[in-house]
Write a protein that holds these residues in place. Structure first.
Motif: not given
Length: 166
Positions: A138-144, A29-30, A160-161
């Motif tokens: 509010x979810x910005x830190x997920x990566x798939x 996500x951005x 991440x982050x």
């Protein structure tokens, strides 16, 4: 004739291996957007978002991307800016995104930047199982990370982050 019968199965196995390539698809996500002007429909990243974009580059530093896909918004492009990617393609809808990746980038490594209301649908469109019920605003830190083969995808979820949920 015996050689022909031995050669045909080998040829079939090789052609199947070539046709069924594995594609690595990273979906993120951005990063955090600037919310200072509620009237702005295409805000840039906030200071926190720029830091997260840098964290994304650190997290993915060992990956070599063949192409990136981004929605045509500042925040998705800026999220990918810290990655070194030669080609960034805008996409507007999920079916055309998936079709383009499968037709043109099979066996390659790609990254997709999207939005909270599209990320999980993108995963499902690639044949993956939804790894969580929903992503919030509010979810910005997920990566798939999807490993796509044919019409199925194995999905790994990570963060991440700076953790967003403190």
């Amino acid at each position: 004739m015996k050689r022909l019968f031995l050669f045909l199965p080998l040829l079939l196995m090789l052609s199947t291996a070539v046709l069924a390539q594995t594609t690595d698809v990273w979906i993120v996500r951005h990063a955090e957007k600037d919310k200072s002007n509620p009237q702005d429909t295409d805000p840039a990243l906030s200071d926190e978002g720029r830091i997260r974009a840098g964290d994304l580059a650190t997290y993915l530093k060992k990956e070599k991307f063949d192409v990136a896909f981004s929605t045509p918004f500042k925040r998705t492009h800026q999220t990918l800016d810290s990655l070194i990617i030669q080609k960034v393609i805008d996409y507007k809808d999920i079916p055309s995104l998936v079709d383009s990746v499968k037709k043109n980038y099979s066996g390659k490594t790609v990254i997709v930047a999207g939005h909270s209301n599209t990320i999980l649908e993108i995963i499902e469109a690639f044949g993956g199982k939804r790894p969580m019920e929903m992503l919030t605003d509010d979810d910005y830190d997920y990566i798939f990370h999807l490993t796509v083969k044919d019409d199925k995808a194995r999905v790994k979820k990570d963060q991440y982050g700076r953790p967003h949920h403190l």
